[in-house]
Design an enzyme around this catalytic site. Structure first.
Site, PDB file in Angstrom:
ATOM      1  N   ASP A   8       0.896  -1.135  -0.050  1.00  0.00           N
ATOM      2  CA  ASP A   8       0.041  -0.079  -0.140  1.00  0.00           C
ATOM      3  C   ASP A   8       0.782   1.232   0.074  1.00  0.00           C
ATOM      4  OD1 ASP A   8      -2.257   1.493   0.138  1.00  0.00           O
ATOM      5  OD2 ASP A   8      -2.062   1.932   2.432  1.00  0.00           O
ATOM      6  N   SER A   9       0.286   2.369  -0.249  1.00  0.00           N
ATOM      7  CA  SER A   9       1.007   3.679  -0.337  1.00  0.00           C
ATOM      8  C   SER A   9       1.443   3.901   1.322  1.00  0.00           C
ATOM      9  CB  SER A   9       0.050   4.759  -0.797  1.00  0.00           C
ATOM     10  OG  SER A   9      -0.942   4.944   0.243  1.00  0.00           O
ATOM     11  N   CYS A  71      -4.265  -1.525  -1.795  1.00  0.00           N
ATOM     12  CA  CYS A  71      -4.493   0.073  -2.186  1.00  0.00           C
ATOM     13  C   CYS A  71      -5.455   0.260  -3.469  1.00  0.00           C
ATOM     14  CB  CYS A  71      -3.313   0.763  -2.491  1.00  0.00           C
ATOM     15  SG  CYS A  71      -3.095   2.482  -2.834  1.00  0.00           S
ATOM     16  N   GLU A 149      -1.805   8.530   8.526  1.00  0.00           N
ATOM     17  CA  GLU A 149      -0.434   8.040   8.366  1.00  0.00           C
ATOM     18  C   GLU A 149       0.147   8.822   9.576  1.00  0.00           C
ATOM     19  OE1 GLU A 149       1.650   6.298   6.091  1.00  0.00           O
ATOM     20  OE2 GLU A 149      -0.221   5.818   5.391  1.00  0.00           O
ATOM     21  N   CYS A 181     -11.049   3.403   0.180  1.00  0.00           N
ATOM     22  CA  CYS A 181      -9.516   3.437   0.319  1.00  0.00           C
ATOM     23  C   CYS A 181      -9.476   2.694   1.644  1.00  0.00           C
ATOM     24  CB  CYS A 181      -9.399   5.014   0.460  1.00  0.00           C
ATOM     25  SG  CYS A 181      -7.657   5.314   1.295  1.00  0.00           S
ATOM     26  N   HIS A 183      -7.084   3.093   3.684  1.00  0.00           N
ATOM     27  CA  HIS A 183      -6.910   3.687   5.078  1.00  0.00           C
ATOM     28  C   HIS A 183      -8.373   3.934   5.652  1.00  0.00           C
ATOM     29  CE1 HIS A 183      -3.078   4.795   3.168  1.00  0.00           C
ATOM     30  NE2 HIS A 183      -2.710   5.313   4.187  1.00  0.00           N
TER      31      HIS A 183
HETATM   32  N1  DGL Z   1      -4.850   3.506   0.740  1.00  0.00           N
HETATM   33  C1  DGL Z   1      -4.883   3.813  -0.362  1.00  0.00           C
HETATM   34  C2  DGL Z   1      -6.167   3.432  -1.201  1.00  0.00           C
HETATM   35  O1  DGL Z   1      -6.709   2.572  -0.962  1.00  0.00           O
HETATM   36  C3  DGL Z   1      -4.137   5.083  -0.938  1.00  0.00           C
HETATM   37  C4  DGL Z   1      -4.237   6.376  -0.354  1.00  0.00           C
HETATM   38  C5  DGL Z   1      -3.388   7.325  -0.872  1.00  0.00           C
HETATM   39  O2  DGL Z   1      -2.259   7.089  -0.675  1.00  0.00           O
HETATM   40  O3  DGL Z   1      -3.974   8.235  -1.244  1.00  0.00           O
HETATM   41  O4  DGL Z   1      -6.663   4.132  -2.266  1.00  0.00           O
END
Ligand code: DGL
Length: 268
Positions: A8-9, A71, A149, A181, A183
Site C-alpha cells: 500500500d502507499s 490500495c 499516516e 480507500c 486507510h
Molecule cells: N490506501 C490507499 C487506497 O486504498 C491510498 C491512499 C493514498 O495514498 O492516497 O486508495
C-alpha cells in the site's frame, strides 16, 4: 506455506493484512508501506502506475508467491500492467460499489475514495455496470490519508475534515457508505460518531482475502492452519513507526507471529 506480499502507499493496507492474518494466519507476509510517498491519491496516474509496478516487482524478486495490491488507488492505476509483467497471482482492491448497490435500501450510496480512484477509468467502468436507479454520491477524501499516516485517525482535526467530506453524503440521505480507500476502515469510529450506527459501511477486505485464499488454493500451496507464520514490515519512510502503528491499528495479536521490520532503501 506461501510468502504473500501486501503493498500500500502507507498504513492503509494494514486493514487488509489484519483480515489476511485472521483468515490465513499460517502464511508468511511482507507488508510494504510506501509511506515516504503517501498519499498516492493526489499524484498523477503515470507516477502511481510506475511506482506501484516497481514495488510489486521488488516483492516478486523477494520471492512472493502472490501479491495483494492493498490500495484502491494503485489497483485502479496499475493492476493491469502489474498482472502483465508478473507471473504470480495479483489480487487488487476496488471500492465495494457493487455490494453497496445490492445492500442499499433507499438507493443512495456514498463513496468515499481518493481523487485518483474516483477519476480512474477502472472505477468509472465499474460504475457504468451498476443499475441506473442507484445514486452514487462520490466524494474525494482529500487530506484524510496524511492524518491517518501520522497516527491521527481518532483526532479532532480528522473528525472535522471527515465531517466536511461526509456532509454531501449525509445531505443526500445515503443509507450506505463505501470505504473506497484501505486507510478509511481506520476511520470507522469517527464515521460512526458522525453518521451514527444505522448507515451500512462497506469495506471489501474480507472479500479480498477470500479471493487471495482461492488463488493460493489454485496454486496448491501446502499449508498447516495450526501455526502462525511471520510478518516482515517494510517502510520507505520509517519501519519502527510502521511497526508501532501496525500494533496500534490492527486487531490481530501480532505477538503470535515472528515479527521483523526493515527500511526499504532506494529501489534499483
Ligand atoms: N490506501 C490507499 C487506497 O486504498 C491510498 C491512499 C493514498 O495514498 O492516497 O486508495
Amino acid at each position: 506455506m506461501a510468502l504473500i506480499g501486501v503493498f500500500d502507499s502507507g498504513v492503509g493496507g494494514l486493514s487488509i493484512l489484519d483480515e489476511a492474518l485472521d483468515q490465513l494466519p499460517e502464511h508468511d507476509y511482507i507488508y510494504l508501506a510506501d509511506s515516504a510517498n503517501a498519499p498516492y491519491g493526489e499524484k498523477s496516474s503515470e507516477w502511481i502506475a510506475a511506482r506501484s509496478l516497481a514495488l510489486c516487482q521488488y516483492l516478486a524478486e523477494e520471492g512472493c508467491d502472490a501479491i495483494v495490491v492493498a490500495c484502491n488507488t494503485a489497483t485502479a492505476e496499475a493492476i493491469k500492467d502489474i498482472r502483465q509483467k508478473l507471473n504470480i497471482p495479483i489480487i487488487g482492491v476496488e471500492p465495494g460499489i457493487k455490494p453497496a448497490a445490492m445492500q442499499t435500501q433507499n438507493g443512495i450510496v456514498g463513496v468515499l475514495a481518493t481523487e485518483a480512484t474516483l477519476n480512474s477509468d477502472k472505477f468509472n467502468a465499474l460504475l457504468a455496470t451498476l443499475p441506473a436507479n442507484c445514486q452514487f454520491i462520490k466524494q474525494a477524501g482529500a487530506g484524510l490519508v496524511p492524518l491517518i499516516e501520522s497516527g491521527e485517525a481518532d483526532g479532532e482535526e480528522t473528525l472535522e475534515l471527515l465531517a466536511k467530506h461526509l456532509e454531501p453524503i449525509q445531505d443526500a440521505g445515503a443509507d450506505t457508505l463505501v470505504l473506497g480507500c484501505t486507510h478509511y476502515p481506520f476511520l470507522r469510529k469517527a464515521i460512526r460518531k458522525l453518521l451514527g450506527d444505522s448507515i451500512t459501511l462497506i469495506d471489501t477486505s474480507e472479500a479480498v482475502v477470500r479471493q487471495l485464499k482461492r488463488q493460493l488454493e489454485d496454486k496448491e500451496t501446502a499449508h498447516s492452519e495450526d501455526t502462525c507464520g511471520s510478518v516482515l514490515f517494510m517502510s520507505s519512510k520509517d519501519e519502527v513507526t510502521l511497526l508501532r502503528m501496525a500494533q496500534e491499528l490492527m486487531s490481530s495479536d501480532l505477538s503470535a507471529y515472528a515479527i521483523s521490520a526493515k527500511y526499504l532503501g532506494d529501489l534499483q
